[in-house]
Design a protein around this motif. Structure first.
Motif, PDB file in Angstrom:
ATOM      1  N   ALA A  11      17.942  -1.313 -58.996  1.00 18.23           N
ATOM      2  CA  ALA A  11      17.664  -0.034 -59.657  1.00 18.23           C
ATOM      3  C   ALA A  11      17.019   0.890 -58.638  1.00 18.23           C
ATOM      4  O   ALA A  11      15.874   0.698 -58.247  1.00 18.23           O
ATOM      5  N   ASP A  12      17.767   1.892 -58.179  1.00 17.44           N
ATOM      6  CA  ASP A  12      17.275   2.767 -57.117  1.00 17.44           C
ATOM      7  C   ASP A  12      18.002   4.104 -57.185  1.00 17.44           C
ATOM      8  O   ASP A  12      19.179   4.162 -57.561  1.00 17.44           O
ATOM      9  N   LEU A  13      17.324   5.185 -56.814  1.00 15.20           N
ATOM     10  CA  LEU A  13      17.928   6.515 -56.872  1.00 15.20           C
ATOM     11  C   LEU A  13      18.899   6.768 -55.725  1.00 15.20           C
ATOM     12  O   LEU A  13      19.914   7.450 -55.880  1.00 15.20           O
ATOM     13  N   GLU A  14      18.596   6.224 -54.554  1.00 14.92           N
ATOM     14  CA  GLU A  14      19.385   6.522 -53.360  1.00 14.92           C
ATOM     15  C   GLU A  14      20.665   5.685 -53.306  1.00 14.92           C
ATOM     16  O   GLU A  14      20.655   4.491 -53.595  1.00 14.92           O
ATOM     17  N   ARG A  15      21.765   6.335 -52.916  1.00 14.30           N
ATOM     18  CA  ARG A  15      23.044   5.658 -52.704  1.00 14.30           C
ATOM     19  C   ARG A  15      23.366   4.726 -53.878  1.00 14.30           C
ATOM     20  O   ARG A  15      23.569   3.523 -53.711  1.00 14.30           O
ATOM     21  N   SER A  16      23.421   5.307 -55.074  1.00 11.46           N
ATOM     22  CA  SER A  16      23.589   4.506 -56.281  1.00 11.46           C
ATOM     23  C   SER A  16      24.582   5.167 -57.220  1.00 11.46           C
ATOM     24  O   SER A  16      24.961   6.335 -57.039  1.00 11.46           O
ATOM     25  N   ILE A  17      25.017   4.421 -58.216  1.00  8.46           N
ATOM     26  CA  ILE A  17      25.931   4.955 -59.223  1.00  8.46           C
ATOM     27  C   ILE A  17      25.190   5.057 -60.561  1.00  8.46           C
ATOM     28  O   ILE A  17      24.153   4.425 -60.767  1.00  8.46           O
ATOM     29  N   ASP A  18      25.722   5.877 -61.450  1.00  2.00           N
ATOM     30  CA  ASP A  18      25.176   5.981 -62.804  1.00  2.00           C
ATOM     31  C   ASP A  18      25.231   4.595 -63.446  1.00  2.00           C
ATOM     32  O   ASP A  18      26.250   3.898 -63.393  1.00  2.00           O
ATOM     33  N   TYR A  19      24.138   4.181 -64.079  1.00  2.38           N
ATOM     34  CA  TYR A  19      24.069   2.824 -64.637  1.00  2.38           C
ATOM     35  C   TYR A  19      25.152   2.560 -65.685  1.00  2.38           C
ATOM     36  O   TYR A  19      25.557   1.421 -65.910  1.00  2.38           O
ATOM     37  N   ARG A  20      25.667   3.628 -66.306  1.00  5.44           N
ATOM     38  CA  ARG A  20      26.702   3.464 -67.321  1.00  5.44           C
ATOM     39  C   ARG A  20      28.067   3.161 -66.712  1.00  5.44           C
ATOM     40  O   ARG A  20      29.001   2.801 -67.437  1.00  5.44           O
ATOM     41  N   GLU A  21      28.194   3.296 -65.392  1.00  3.62           N
ATOM     42  CA  GLU A  21      29.453   2.999 -64.706  1.00  3.62           C
ATOM     43  C   GLU A  21      29.494   1.569 -64.181  1.00  3.62           C
ATOM     44  O   GLU A  21      30.530   1.110 -63.694  1.00  3.62           O
ATOM     45  N   LEU A  26      19.235   5.868 -63.200  1.00  2.00           N
ATOM     46  CA  LEU A  26      19.168   6.482 -64.515  1.00  2.00           C
ATOM     47  C   LEU A  26      19.194   8.003 -64.329  1.00  2.00           C
ATOM     48  O   LEU A  26      18.304   8.548 -63.668  1.00  2.00           O
ATOM     49  N   PRO A  27      20.181   8.703 -64.868  1.00  3.04           N
ATOM     50  CA  PRO A  27      20.226  10.158 -64.695  1.00  3.04           C
ATOM     51  C   PRO A  27      19.058  10.820 -65.412  1.00  3.04           C
ATOM     52  O   PRO A  27      18.701  10.447 -66.524  1.00  3.04           O
ATOM     53  N   MET A  28      18.458  11.820 -64.756  1.00  2.00           N
ATOM     54  CA  MET A  28      17.334  12.553 -65.334  1.00  2.00           C
ATOM     55  C   MET A  28      17.530  14.048 -65.085  1.00  2.00           C
ATOM     56  O   MET A  28      17.854  14.445 -63.960  1.00  2.00           O
ATOM     57  N   VAL A  29      17.334  14.843 -66.110  1.00  3.81           N
ATOM     58  CA  VAL A  29      17.572  16.281 -65.991  1.00  3.81           C
ATOM     59  C   VAL A  29      16.278  17.086 -66.053  1.00  3.81           C
ATOM     60  O   VAL A  29      16.306  18.314 -65.953  1.00  3.81           O
ATOM     61  N   GLY A  30      15.143  16.426 -66.207  1.00  8.69           N
ATOM     62  CA  GLY A  30      13.867  17.122 -66.267  1.00  8.69           C
ATOM     63  C   GLY A  30      13.260  17.292 -64.888  1.00  8.69           C
ATOM     64  O   GLY A  30      13.908  17.087 -63.854  1.00  8.69           O
ATOM     65  N   THR A  31      11.988  17.633 -64.867  1.00  4.81           N
ATOM     66  CA  THR A  31      11.301  17.865 -63.592  1.00  4.81           C
ATOM     67  C   THR A  31      10.673  16.598 -63.028  1.00  4.81           C
ATOM     68  O   THR A  31      10.353  16.558 -61.847  1.00  4.81           O
ATOM     69  N   GLY A  80      13.716  -1.481 -69.328  1.00  4.56           N
ATOM     70  CA  GLY A  80      14.146  -1.640 -70.708  1.00  4.56           C
ATOM     71  C   GLY A  80      15.484  -0.967 -70.988  1.00  4.56           C
ATOM     72  O   GLY A  80      16.338  -1.522 -71.686  1.00  4.56           O
ATOM     73  N   ILE A  81      15.684   0.224 -70.424  1.00  2.00           N
ATOM     74  CA  ILE A  81      16.957   0.926 -70.608  1.00  2.00           C
ATOM     75  C   ILE A  81      18.102   0.115 -70.008  1.00  2.00           C
ATOM     76  O   ILE A  81      19.162  -0.061 -70.629  1.00  2.00           O
ATOM     77  N   LEU A  82      17.881  -0.410 -68.812  1.00  2.00           N
ATOM     78  CA  LEU A  82      18.919  -1.199 -68.143  1.00  2.00           C
ATOM     79  C   LEU A  82      19.191  -2.509 -68.878  1.00  2.00           C
ATOM     80  O   LEU A  82      20.349  -2.940 -68.998  1.00  2.00           O
ATOM     81  N   LEU A  83      18.141  -3.127 -69.385  1.00  2.00           N
ATOM     82  CA  LEU A  83      18.323  -4.385 -70.115  1.00  2.00           C
ATOM     83  C   LEU A  83      19.188  -4.168 -71.355  1.00  2.00           C
ATOM     84  O   LEU A  83      20.057  -4.989 -71.677  1.00  2.00           O
ATOM     85  N   TYR A  84      18.974  -3.061 -72.027  1.00  2.00           N
ATOM     86  CA  TYR A  84      19.769  -2.820 -73.224  1.00  2.00           C
ATOM     87  C   TYR A  84      21.193  -2.377 -72.905  1.00  2.00           C
ATOM     88  O   TYR A  84      22.103  -2.580 -73.722  1.00  2.00           O
ATOM     89  N   GLU A  85      21.416  -1.810 -71.722  1.00  2.00           N
ATOM     90  CA  GLU A  85      22.792  -1.536 -71.321  1.00  2.00           C
ATOM     91  C   GLU A  85      23.536  -2.845 -71.065  1.00  2.00           C
ATOM     92  O   GLU A  85      24.701  -2.999 -71.434  1.00  2.00           O
ATOM     93  N   VAL A  86      22.855  -3.803 -70.440  1.00  2.00           N
ATOM     94  CA  VAL A  86      23.453  -5.128 -70.258  1.00  2.00           C
ATOM     95  C   VAL A  86      23.761  -5.734 -71.624  1.00  2.00           C
ATOM     96  O   VAL A  86      24.858  -6.265 -71.874  1.00  2.00           O
ATOM     97  N   PHE A  87      22.790  -5.685 -72.519  1.00  2.00           N
ATOM     98  CA  PHE A  87      22.970  -6.216 -73.872  1.00  2.00           C
ATOM     99  C   PHE A  87      24.145  -5.551 -74.569  1.00  2.00           C
ATOM    100  O   PHE A  87      24.960  -6.212 -75.209  1.00  2.00           O
ATOM    101  N   ASN A  88      24.272  -4.231 -74.426  1.00  2.00           N
ATOM    102  CA  ASN A  88      25.348  -3.483 -75.060  1.00  2.00           C
ATOM    103  C   ASN A  88      26.709  -3.886 -74.507  1.00  2.00           C
ATOM    104  O   ASN A  88      27.665  -4.106 -75.270  1.00  2.00           O
TER     105      ASN A  88
END
Length: 241
Positions: free
Chosen positions: A170-180, A212-217, A228-236
């Motif tokens: 889980a890292d921002l650099e050189r990464s893909i959207d977790y949903r992909e 994890l994409p983020m659109v805020g500041t 937790g978000i990633l764990l539930y994507e795996v679960f899904n």
């Protein structure tokens, strides 16, 4: 070695799982009659203590007026952890790189229990241990989720990949959207520390990273929230309906 753990949910879980309890300390005037009754039914040694004295003994004011003396929490080797994964199940492990906040570890263990993860891997050095704060925050998951402690996370990733695991960081650099990402394979998900993320050598041994994409500041999330978000994507993706 023994330790004191505290909190009503923790003690309830100890009683539910028939854990060995050497002594229970309750604050003077504790009004939870059902819990006191359950303790007496187990014929446990109960010691009453002034609240301030409990604060000093437990080094916290957040014990809810009850603590239990138990054996230190068990940890596992990597081999022992892998042996506990049911045959035929697609393995799912979480590796925490230098996580230091016990509240985050407790919250992650709680979510691991919820999604049926097979275990958590921690480094022996420079990482939070299984302590009373972790136990309280996990609300019992510290007893249901197995934790392996290893000497070297990078080498552990290499060994897991040799056994067919995909290592995803889980890292921002050189990464893909977790949903992909494809989380239906044998998986070890690597989550970094609160302030520094995944260390370079550990990241180097990941097959790829997700973000994890983020659109805020704000540019980062709390480690346990992100995990937790990633764990539930795996679960899904693994379709547990």
């Amino acid at each position: 070695m023994t330790q004191y753990v505290y909190g009503k949910n923790v003690v309830h879980q100890l009683l539910k799982e028939q854990k060995r309890i050497y002594e229970v300390i309750v604050s003077e005037g504790l009004k939870d009659r059902e819990l006191i009754k359950a303790l007496k039914q187990r014929h446990l040694t109960i010691r009453s203590m002034p609240r301030k004295q409990m604060d000093r003994l437990l080094k916290t004011e957040h014990h809810q007026g009850i603590a239990a003396c138990i054996d230190d929490y068990k940890t596992y080797s990597l081999e022992e952890l892998l042996e506990t994964i049911p045959e035929g199940k697609t393995p799912f492990l979480i590796m925490l790189d230098n996580l230091e906040d016990p509240h985050n570890l407790g919250a992650i263990l709680r979510t691991c229990d919820a999604v049926g993860a097979d275990g958590v891997i921690l480094a022996k050095n420079r990482s939070v241990s299984l302590n009373p704060t972790v136990a309280k925050v996990s609300t019992g998951a510290i007893d249901t989720v197995k934790v392996a402690v290893v000497n070297n996370l990078s080498q552990t990733l290499v060994r897991l990949k040799e056994k067919g695991f995909w290592a995803v960081g889980a890292d921002l650099e050189r990464s893909i959207d977790y949903r992909e990402a494809d989380f239906t394979v044998p998986l070890v998900l690597v989550v970094g520390s609160e302030g520094f993320g995944i260390r370079p050598l550990v990241r180097k041994n990941c097959d790829y990273c997700v973000r994890l994409p983020m659109v805020g500041t704000i540019t980062s999330l709390n480690a346990s929230v992100a995990c937790g978000i990633l764990l539930y994507e795996v679960f899904n993706q693994r379709d547990h309906r």
